[in-house]
Scaffold this motif. Structure first.
Motif, PDB file in Angstrom:
ATOM      1  N   GLU A   1       0.885  -1.180   0.000  1.00  0.00           N
ATOM      2  CA  GLU A   1       0.000   0.000   0.000  1.00  0.00           C
ATOM      3  C   GLU A   1       0.919   1.226   0.000  1.00  0.00           C
ATOM      4  OE1 GLU A   1      -2.747   0.597   3.281  1.00  0.00           O
ATOM      5  OE2 GLU A   1      -3.416   2.516   2.460  1.00  0.00           O
ATOM      6  N   ALA A   2       0.704   2.077  -0.991  1.00  0.00           N
ATOM      7  CA  ALA A   2       1.521   3.301  -1.077  1.00  0.00           C
ATOM      8  C   ALA A   2       0.976   4.316  -0.078  1.00  0.00           C
ATOM      9  CB  ALA A   2       1.472   3.864  -2.486  1.00  0.00           C
TER      10      ALA A   2
ATOM     11  N   ARG B   1       4.359  10.478   2.393  1.00  0.00           N
ATOM     12  CA  ARG B   1       5.097  11.107   3.489  1.00  0.00           C
ATOM     13  C   ARG B   1       5.516  12.516   3.046  1.00  0.00           C
ATOM     14  NH1 ARG B   1       2.872   7.843   5.587  1.00  0.00           N
ATOM     15  NH2 ARG B   1       3.565   5.986   6.714  1.00  0.00           N
TER      16      ARG B   1
ATOM     17  N   SER C   1       2.576  13.800   9.279  1.00  0.00           N
ATOM     18  CA  SER C   1       1.721  12.634   9.017  1.00  0.00           C
ATOM     19  C   SER C   1       0.661  12.956   7.962  1.00  0.00           C
ATOM     20  CB  SER C   1       1.051  12.203  10.321  1.00  0.00           C
ATOM     21  OG  SER C   1      -0.130  11.485  10.043  1.00  0.00           O
TER      22      SER C   1
ATOM     23  N   ALA D   1      -2.198  11.869   8.033  1.00  0.00           N
ATOM     24  CA  ALA D   1      -3.455  12.102   8.767  1.00  0.00           C
ATOM     25  C   ALA D   1      -3.652  13.595   9.037  1.00  0.00           C
ATOM     26  CB  ALA D   1      -3.439  11.316  10.069  1.00  0.00           C
TER      27      ALA D   1
ATOM     28  N   ILE E   1      -3.496  15.293   4.711  1.00  0.00           N
ATOM     29  CA  ILE E   1      -4.424  14.831   3.655  1.00  0.00           C
ATOM     30  C   ILE E   1      -5.827  15.458   3.810  1.00  0.00           C
ATOM     31  CG2 ILE E   1      -5.657  12.802   2.729  1.00  0.00           C
ATOM     32  CD1 ILE E   1      -2.852  13.052   1.596  1.00  0.00           C
TER      33      ILE E   1
ATOM     34  N   VAL F   1       0.741  10.855  -6.638  1.00  0.00           N
ATOM     35  CA  VAL F   1       0.812   9.551  -5.959  1.00  0.00           C
ATOM     36  C   VAL F   1       0.517   8.431  -6.957  1.00  0.00           C
ATOM     37  CG1 VAL F   1      -0.303   8.078  -4.234  1.00  0.00           C
ATOM     38  CG2 VAL F   1       0.220  10.467  -3.684  1.00  0.00           C
TER      39      VAL F   1
ATOM     40  N   ASN G   1      -4.489   4.996  -1.926  1.00  0.00           N
ATOM     41  CA  ASN G   1      -5.625   5.657  -1.263  1.00  0.00           C
ATOM     42  C   ASN G   1      -6.171   6.773  -2.166  1.00  0.00           C
ATOM     43  OD1 ASN G   1      -5.607   4.428   1.573  1.00  0.00           O
ATOM     44  ND2 ASN G   1      -3.470   5.007   1.258  1.00  0.00           N
TER      45      ASN G   1
ATOM     46  N   GLN H   1     -11.149  13.162  -5.461  1.00  0.00           N
ATOM     47  CA  GLN H   1     -10.527  12.711  -6.705  1.00  0.00           C
ATOM     48  C   GLN H   1     -11.543  12.003  -7.599  1.00  0.00           C
ATOM     49  OE1 GLN H   1      -7.068  11.034  -4.288  1.00  0.00           O
ATOM     50  NE2 GLN H   1      -6.191  11.088  -6.344  1.00  0.00           N
TER      51      GLN H   1
ATOM     52  N   ARG I   1      -8.175  -0.782  11.694  1.00  0.00           N
ATOM     53  CA  ARG I   1      -7.168  -1.144  12.681  1.00  0.00           C
ATOM     54  C   ARG I   1      -7.746  -1.250  14.103  1.00  0.00           C
ATOM     55  NH1 ARG I   1      -3.391   3.086  12.034  1.00  0.00           N
ATOM     56  NH2 ARG I   1      -4.013   4.023  14.021  1.00  0.00           N
TER      57      ARG I   1
ATOM     58  N   GLY J   1      -3.392  -3.036  10.505  1.00  0.00           N
ATOM     59  CA  GLY J   1      -2.795  -2.796  11.831  1.00  0.00           C
ATOM     60  C   GLY J   1      -2.492  -4.072  12.607  1.00  0.00           C
ATOM     61  N   VAL J   2      -2.089  -5.091  11.890  1.00  0.00           N
ATOM     62  CA  VAL J   2      -1.734  -6.348  12.574  1.00  0.00           C
ATOM     63  C   VAL J   2      -0.368  -6.159  13.230  1.00  0.00           C
ATOM     64  CG1 VAL J   2      -1.242  -8.806  12.273  1.00  0.00           C
ATOM     65  CG2 VAL J   2      -3.086  -7.708  10.959  1.00  0.00           C
TER      66      VAL J   2
HETATM   67  P1  C2E Z   1      -4.832   4.068   5.833  1.00  0.00           P
HETATM   68  O1  C2E Z   1      -5.111   4.069   4.378  1.00  0.00           O
HETATM   69  O2  C2E Z   1      -5.787   3.317   6.668  1.00  0.00           O
HETATM   70  O3  C2E Z   1      -3.396   3.581   6.048  1.00  0.00           O
HETATM   71  C1  C2E Z   1      -2.970   2.786   7.083  1.00  0.00           C
HETATM   72  C2  C2E Z   1      -2.406   3.580   8.177  1.00  0.00           C
HETATM   73  O4  C2E Z   1      -2.173   2.763   9.262  1.00  0.00           O
HETATM   74  C3  C2E Z   1      -1.056   4.164   7.791  1.00  0.00           C
HETATM   75  O5  C2E Z   1      -0.887   5.397   8.429  1.00  0.00           O
HETATM   76  C4  C2E Z   1      -0.116   3.166   8.388  1.00  0.00           C
HETATM   77  O6  C2E Z   1       1.170   3.663   8.674  1.00  0.00           O
HETATM   78  C5  C2E Z   1      -0.819   2.807   9.635  1.00  0.00           C
HETATM   79  N1  C2E Z   1      -0.455   1.448  10.053  1.00  0.00           N
HETATM   80  C6  C2E Z   1      -0.226   0.367   9.325  1.00  0.00           C
HETATM   81  N2  C2E Z   1       0.026  -0.717  10.117  1.00  0.00           N
HETATM   82  C7  C2E Z   1      -0.057  -0.296  11.381  1.00  0.00           C
HETATM   83  C8  C2E Z   1       0.091  -0.920  12.649  1.00  0.00           C
HETATM   84  O7  C2E Z   1       0.332  -2.118  12.772  1.00  0.00           O
HETATM   85  N3  C2E Z   1      -0.106  -0.178  13.754  1.00  0.00           N
HETATM   86  C9  C2E Z   1      -0.404   1.143  13.625  1.00  0.00           C
HETATM   87  N4  C2E Z   1      -0.569   1.827  14.785  1.00  0.00           N
HETATM   88  N5  C2E Z   1      -0.551   1.807  12.471  1.00  0.00           N
HETATM   89  C10 C2E Z   1      -0.376   1.059  11.344  1.00  0.00           C
HETATM   90  P2  C2E Z   1      -0.343   6.616   7.696  1.00  0.00           P
HETATM   91  O8  C2E Z   1       0.654   6.213   6.720  1.00  0.00           O
HETATM   92  O9  C2E Z   1      -0.009   7.629   8.715  1.00  0.00           O
HETATM   93  O10 C2E Z   1      -1.584   7.104   6.869  1.00  0.00           O
HETATM   94  C11 C2E Z   1      -2.709   7.569   7.461  1.00  0.00           C
HETATM   95  C12 C2E Z   1      -3.818   7.714   6.519  1.00  0.00           C
HETATM   96  O11 C2E Z   1      -3.533   8.727   5.578  1.00  0.00           O
HETATM   97  C13 C2E Z   1      -4.079   6.532   5.647  1.00  0.00           C
HETATM   98  O12 C2E Z   1      -4.819   5.576   6.347  1.00  0.00           O
HETATM   99  C14 C2E Z   1      -4.803   7.095   4.505  1.00  0.00           C
HETATM  100  O13 C2E Z   1      -6.128   7.205   4.790  1.00  0.00           O
HETATM  101  C15 C2E Z   1      -4.162   8.439   4.394  1.00  0.00           C
HETATM  102  N6  C2E Z   1      -3.188   8.427   3.324  1.00  0.00           N
HETATM  103  C16 C2E Z   1      -1.890   8.052   3.351  1.00  0.00           C
HETATM  104  N7  C2E Z   1      -1.342   8.235   2.140  1.00  0.00           N
HETATM  105  C17 C2E Z   1      -2.297   8.689   1.314  1.00  0.00           C
HETATM  106  C18 C2E Z   1      -2.361   9.042  -0.057  1.00  0.00           C
HETATM  107  O14 C2E Z   1      -1.379   8.926  -0.818  1.00  0.00           O
HETATM  108  N8  C2E Z   1      -3.535   9.487  -0.533  1.00  0.00           N
HETATM  109  C19 C2E Z   1      -4.626   9.580   0.270  1.00  0.00           C
HETATM  110  N9  C2E Z   1      -5.729  10.027  -0.231  1.00  0.00           N
HETATM  111  N10 C2E Z   1      -4.607   9.269   1.564  1.00  0.00           N
HETATM  112  C20 C2E Z   1      -3.457   8.821   2.068  1.00  0.00           C
END
Ligand code: C2E
Ligand code: MG
Ligand code: MG
Length: 759
Positions: free
Chosen positions: A540-541, A544, A554, A556, A559, A575, A601, A606, A687, A721-722
């Protein structure tokens, strides 16, 4: 002279009578014609003694010659003379104009009556027979002279009379002429005046006709006498009273002025007497009770010495214009759809409240910013007219939640604002917010359909620190956004911190705009593992942002901001392109990577883009990756917020064999019933469930249900979030196909991901 024998004997002895005669008469000249010298002498003596001047002629011829040189007053003429007899002389004398009137007295010895006749016939006036008595001659001469004098007098008198008559006649004629002229002039004048009168009365009639055909009331008033001098017919149409009633009661117009305007109109009339003019718009009450708007214009007419002679005025019916104006004012201050006050009016009221706070520290007010949640969904899926009806229903509902002194306004779209005026404490505002949210939880019946709606409310409490209404609205808006980001359907009271956070957000947004060109953005890749084989299934891309000052930011945090500002479109494209290109590189480099999938994502913004599919096709074509290997992740809310158009787009994705996942499933609506309508391949369990599944049975049950449901609908399940082996074991037992989490790997850089593929 030789041919005249003049015997001039001036009488020496004059008797009293002769003297008297001579004195009373101017000297008279007598010509005596006789051939006998004795006669001449006797007569000359006798006559000159009487005061006459005597001339003598010895013959007729001499006499005629003598007469050329002087004018005798009388001629004594002998008849019998040798060369020419007296008749002939007389005849000749009478034939000449000069001598015709000289009286001739014949002297003759012939006493024949015939001679006398002849003498008179040739023109003699008298006849004296010789031998004559001197006295007789004197008497006859005097007599003749007197006769002559009388005749002359008569003639003179006659002439005088005639002259007078003539003069008088001339005068009369002149007077007559003048009179005639004067008459003529008079006649012309009379005619002229008659014409002028006719013209005047015709023009007066015309003027009257014109005045009476006017729609405006024209009036003239004498303020000194308090008397209406004139008013045209229009007054009857305007007021519903007759002209006579107005003439009888000069105060009628004022009496029929609307009570609310009367004092103002009276003041204007008073002012008119001072300034000389009036311009006033006010209402009148017609006889039938109807209210009309009129515009009154009047000016004073002055005498030469500056006193007011009268006041002339025009009163116009402006009811229609005023109603139109009222409508216009209402329209410019109200929202056409709901009839609520609009932004302009609302801001004005907030401005008033703010002023009140500055004057009175006890005064408290609150401003609400309300945004309906998922209103767009209603609009898109049920149509705009349904959306409009929903807004109208919500407007009524909001009004029902408020007191009469409060203001509810619609700013536009699904945004409403409320001004809670004069509240006793802050809790009063939150109670109202709670009430509104409560009412909204009951489905609204719109056009016979039940609609579920909720709202996010931001509340700001007015205080003296605020300078403008805009500042208050801005903060209410910030608080509303906080409500939205906290999960909607709630209220938030604004605090200072929020404002600062908001400032940070604004700064962040500013920085984000340059992040792409400054190459501060990078894609990390988190592996997705197939649970059965424990092998790498894909990545999953995850984006950052390396912020120059703040370090790693972040997604979060930025975005949602990019989604709000629309910047997500540019970022999303980057992306999409970067991730696809990366996958292509790996697929080309490593044969074992051909089956790897790339998850991305995608924000709802979009998908909403008209050319979303087009840019997707472009990226696929440019990078040359197989559409099977692309997996797009959308959230539940993206599915919920969108209407028919999104569904059609998702179907087109399916047609291209692009995979579709529902991200963070279970966190939002968890409305499982709609899932089958969408062409979804994968559910990604949120998660929060995975995290709690080993300690919270309910969470475990949910995961089980979701997995079962997904399989029923022919979908795969990915657990997010495994973080430990225990989770992996349970998820594997439940039949969950894929897992993703720190247990396997955190999101890693492209080069780290490459090493992982190699393993
Ligand atoms: P998401 O799509 O649900 O992505 C998974 C988030 O959970 C990611 O946070 C990832 O780092 C985090 N994660 C994965 N495994 C675990 C784990 O085992 N434990 C914990 N605590 N966290 C875990 P991240 O990368 O901070 O991204 C947050 C959200 O931002 C994403 O949730 C997604 O909704 C959004 N996002 C990230 N990149 C993009 C993007 O390129 N485009 C869009 N539209 N949204 C993005
Ligand atoms: Mg995701
Ligand atoms: Mg997720």
């Amino acid at each position: 002279m030789s041919y005249i024998t003049e015997i001039q004997i001036i009488s020496k002895t004059m008797d009293a009578s002769t003297l008297l005669y001579a004195q009373s008469q101017p000297e008279k000249t007598i010509l005596i014609v006789d051939d006998l010298a004795d006669n001449l002498r006797i007569l000359t003596n006798a006559l000159s003694g009487q005061g006459f001047q005597i001339r003598c002629a010895k013959s007729g011829t001499f006499a005629l010659m003598a007469i050329q040189t002087f004018n005798p007053d009388l001629i004594l003429l002998d008849i019998k003379m040798p060369d020419m007899d007296g008749y002939e002389v007389c005849r000749r004398l009478k034939a000449m104009a000069k001598t015709r009137d000289i009286p001739v007295i014949f002297l003759s010895a012939l006493e024949d009556a015939l001679d006398k006749v002849k003498a008179f016939s040739v023109g003699a006036v008298d006849y004296i027979t010789k031998p004559f008595q001197v006295e007789e001659v004197l008497i006859r001469v005097r007599h003749q002279l007197e006769l002559q004098a009388a005749k002359a007098e008569i003639q003179r008198a006659n002439a005088e009379l005639e002259r007078r008559v003539e003069r008088r006649t001339a005068q009369l004629a002149a007077t007559n002429e003048r009179l005639a002229l004067a008459n003529q002039k008079l006649a012309i004048e009379i005619q002229e005046r008659q014409r002028a009168e006719a013209r005047a009365s015709a023009s007066e009639e015309r003027l009257n006709d014109i005045l009476n055909s006017l729609e405006d009331v024209v009036w003239s008033y004498d303020p000194k006498l308090n008397k209406i001098l004139y008013v045209n017919l229009a007054v009857e149409r305007m007021y519903g009273y007759s002209i006579a009633q107005f003439l009888d009661n000069p105060n009628l117009r004022l009496e029929r002025t609307h009570p609310a305007d009367r004092a103002r109109v009276e003041a204007a009339h008073h002012n008119l007497l001072i300034t000389g003019s009036l311009r006033e718009e006010y209402r009148i009450l017609r006889s039938d009770g109807e209210v009309y708007w009129v515009s009154d214009r009047a000016h004073a007419v002055y005498t030469a010495d500056g006193h007011i002679l009268r006041i002339d005025g025009i009163t116009r019916d402006i009811t229609e214009q005023m109603l139109a104006l009222e409508q216009l004012v209402h329209d410019t201050l109200h929202d056409a759809l709901t009839g609520l006050p609009n932004r302009t009016l609302f801001m004005d009221r907030v401005g008033q409240a703010l002023k009140h706070t500055k004057r009175n520290s006890n005064y408290l007010f609150a401003v609400f910013f309300i945004d309906l949640d998922r209103f767009k969904m209603v609009n898109d899926s049920l149509g705009h007219s349904m959306g409009d009806r929903l807004l109208q229903t919500v407007a009524k509902l909001l009004e029902a939640c408020l007191r009469s002194q409060d203001t509810v306004a619609r700013l536009g779209g699904d945004e409403f604002t409320i001004l809670l005026d004069d509240i006793s404490e802050i809790s009063q505002a939150t109670i109202v917010a709670e009430r509104i949210l409560n009412r909204l939880t009951t489905p609204l019946e719109v056009n016979g359909q039940l609609l579920f709606t909720s709202a996010s409310i931001g509340i700001v409490i007015g205080n003296r620190d605020y300078q403008t209404a805009e500042e208050l609205l801005r903060d209410a808006d910030i608080a509303m956004y906080r409500s939205k980001s906290l999960g909607r359907g709630r209220w938030t009271v604004f605090d200072k911190q929020m404002y600062e956070q908001n400032l940070t957000i604004i700064q962040l947004d500013n920085d984000l705009r340059y992040a792409l060109e400054r190459q501060e953005l990078e894609l990390y890749y988190q592996p997705i593992i197939a649970l059965e084989t424990r092998k790498l299934a894909g990545f999953e891309a995850l984006i950052r942002w390396h912020h120059p000052e703040r370090g790693l930011v972040s997604p979060a945090e930025f975005i949602p901001l990019a989604e709000d500002t629309g910047l997500i479109l540019t970022i999303g494209n980057w992306v999409l392109y970067t991730a696809c290109q990366q996958l292509r590189i790996w697929q080309q480099k490593f044969p074992e990577a051909t089956g790897l999938k790339m998850s991305l994502n995608i924000s709802s913004r979009q998908i909403q883009e008209i050319n979303f599919l087009q840019s997707l096709d472009n990226v696929l074509a440019e990078t040359g990756i197989d559409s099977h290997s692309l997996n797009l992740e959308i959230t539940e809310s993206t599915l919920m917020d969108q209407g028919a158009e999104t569904l059609s787009k998702l179907k087109q994705l399916r047609a291209r064999h692009i995979q579709l996942s529902i991200d963070d499933f279970g966190q939002g609506y968890s409305s499982l019933s709609y899932l089958h309508r969408f062409p979804v391949n994968t559910l990604k369990i949120d998660r929060s469930f995975v995290d709690q599944m080993t300690i919270d049975e309910e969470k475990f049950a949910i995961i089980r249900t979701i997995t079962t449901l997904a399989h029923t609908l022919d979908m795969d399940v990915v657990a997010e979030g495994v973080e430990n082996e225990q989770q992996v074991t349970i998820l594997t037992q439940l039949g969950c196909e894929f897992a993703q989490g720190y247990y396997f790997a955190k999101p890693i850089t492209a080069s780290d991901a490459e090493k992982m593929i190699l393993q």
